[in-house]
Design an enzyme around this catalytic site. Sequence first.
Site, PDB file in Angstrom:
ATOM      1  CB  CYS A 178      -0.767  -0.040   1.097  1.00 55.42           C
ATOM      2  SG  CYS A 178      -1.648   1.441   1.550  1.00 55.42           S
TER       3      CYS A 178
ATOM      4  CG  ASP B  81      39.052  15.605 -12.845  1.00 56.23           C
ATOM      5  OD1 ASP B  81      39.330  15.575 -11.569  1.00 56.23           O
ATOM      6  OD2 ASP B  81      39.509  14.429 -13.581  1.00 56.23           O
TER       7      ASP B  81
ATOM      8  CB  CYS C 103      -0.007   1.799   4.163  1.00 57.46           C
ATOM      9  SG  CYS C 103      -1.843   1.631   3.878  1.00 57.46           S
TER      10      CYS C 103
ATOM     11  CG  ASP D 180      37.943  21.358 -16.336  1.00 53.94           C
ATOM     12  OD1 ASP D 180      38.357  22.273 -16.341  1.00 53.94           O
ATOM     13  OD2 ASP D 180      38.358  20.059 -16.232  1.00 53.94           O
TER      14      ASP D 180
ATOM     15  CG  ASP E 226      37.030  20.542 -12.001  1.00 49.79           C
ATOM     16  OD1 ASP E 226      37.758  21.706 -12.212  1.00 49.79           O
ATOM     17  OD2 ASP E 226      36.893  19.946 -13.176  1.00 49.79           O
TER      18      ASP E 226
END
Length: 698
Positions: free
Chosen positions: A10, A590, A13, A400, A594
């Site tokens: 359910c 990267d 539920c 980048d 980065d």
Amino acid sequence: MVVFLRGLNCANCAGKIEREIKSLPKIKFANLNFINKTLLIEAADGEMEEVLLEAQNIVKRIEPDVGFEVLEEDYDIDEVEEEKDNSSKFEIAKMIVSAALLLISIFLKNRNIVASIVIGIISYIIVGYKILYTALRNILKGEVFDENFLMSIASLGAIFIGEITEGIEVMLLYSVGEYLQDLAVDKSTRSIKSLVKMKPTFGNLVTGDTVRKVNPKVLQVGDIIKILPGEKVPVDSVVTKGSSSLDTSSITGESIPVYVDIGDELVSGSINSEGVLEARVEKSFKDSTVSQILEMVQNASSRKSKTENFITVFAKYYTPIVVVLAAVIAVLPPLITGAAFKDWIYTALTFLVISCPCAIVLSVPLTYFAAIGVGSRHGILIKGSNYVDTMSQVDTIIFDKTGTLTKGEFKVTNIIGKNNNEELIIKIAKKLEEHSNHPIAKSIKEYYTKEVDLNIENITEVPGRGISGKLNNQKVLLGNERLLVENGIKPEKVNSIGTVLYLAVGKEYMGSIEINDSIKDDTVKSLKELRELGVKKLLMLTGDREEVAKDIANKLELDGFKAGLLPQDKVNNFEDIKNRAEGKVAFVGDGTNDAPVLRLSDVGISMGEFGSDAAIESSDVTIMGEEMNKVPLFMKISKKTKTIAIENIVFSLGVKIIVMILGVIGYANMSMAVFADVGVALLAVLNAMRVMLIKENI
């Protein structure tokens, strides 16, 4: 802590269970994944045992028949998922018998009314006894507004006002609809899970002259394994014997075979296509790439999208509001107009049938779950459905350069020595870059393959500049022009659109190395597709020189770029762009270098780091491979997912509201109301599965 809720069917539920567990005072975090039937719980220190007991009580009160199984830390959902049983055959037989008796009851209606009523009641009890029993049990436990209670009241109400046939039809149609809905959800869930069926089930452990099949979990770092043709690589490892080609499509989504030889890395989950390989285990099964991917997919639902969070809040108030409206409709119009109570009670009962929000509560999470599964099939690992939602709103993407827009496959194209000392220059450069995995360092090592006997000490990376060390007590510098200038050395500038490394020993300028990269084959097409998908700005931030960045930006027709940036400069520039952007901002780069910018972005996408721990850790989305076309594919998945989720919400609510209005004006019966409930839920589930039809080519 993860708990498996066996037998939870359910969706509404499930939402109630999650809300109540989240409200417990000692809970730090709770998330219920209805698709996997798993409950993730984080409790305050030392309180887990008490929290688990309280959570179990909540589950047993709302769904008494649902199991509560605490899983081990290294659990595998495939090993604990639902046990198959024969209950479905019994359900089908029950519905067939009930339907047959209902037809007989209708046939006898004008011939023998008593027999018709008796047979009708038997039909009702056969198909509805379980729902009636569950409703009564839940009422005694204080759970009133659940679907069992609402359907029981609606059907019994119809019988008591003399609409016996309709009361039986409501219970029968509801049961049929629930069965078909559960069947559709089960098949859909299995289809989605099949997209990430990459987990190896065994490994061949080599011990001396013997080879035995073992569970991948028992393999340890340093063990030697044998991989036969057609078998999956069980753990991340390195080839020690043999050569072959690998099918990495289950990891990267790419069907192009990857050739491997001695010394090459093997990524777990890949399939050995040809020769026999022996390999040395580099990572345990838990730390291997395939385990990280599966864990990410399994836990992705813990980061819910805004759409899912809206549905959770909406479901909390929807049912009580509709039930109150039903009560008002049953009483108020007859009192005001003097009309018969029977007609308005009948209308109120149709409201009760419609009052369960299952169609929305079920279909929206399923839509996002399907998106995460489709992404995984194409080598796009998404950490949460919230990132799917956010990506659909992105209008600015920042890239980048190296390894993202370009191939990152650098090649040394020219060496200029001040005193005809080109070989010494490349020797020093190779020694300095000896332990680096940067693409530029790799190109130098590939260019000069001889052994270097120079003794360079104190080798240190200079962020955004290059690298330094000591040779015969003299400082050695290798990097960009700025590195030498800042150390009081004037290099002889080289005009090139490639990357130029300048070398100095002591205070003497030695010469330069020119290294070139090239744009990826699919970059131009991918950027065009992103614009077609609604991205307004495509920008680039790079640490490379102005000339190189300008050349790349012009060729790719980017909207802007910044060059010569240190890591902190990238962060500052990114924040400035993000503050000025109208929509959300994504960064693609990267996974290692980065990391700060990836974490700051609304959606951080790392690519080109095949199986890298750092890439998976630092980004919101990891592309397993180097293909730029995965970025527009991810955006397409995101936009399609958001569209389908909204379609399901609008369609489900729209049909319910229309049936409510038709009921008030006397044109809707209870059978239409059942369709507005379980019928709409079934259609919404099927609509959610359209996400799985998304293909790579746009």
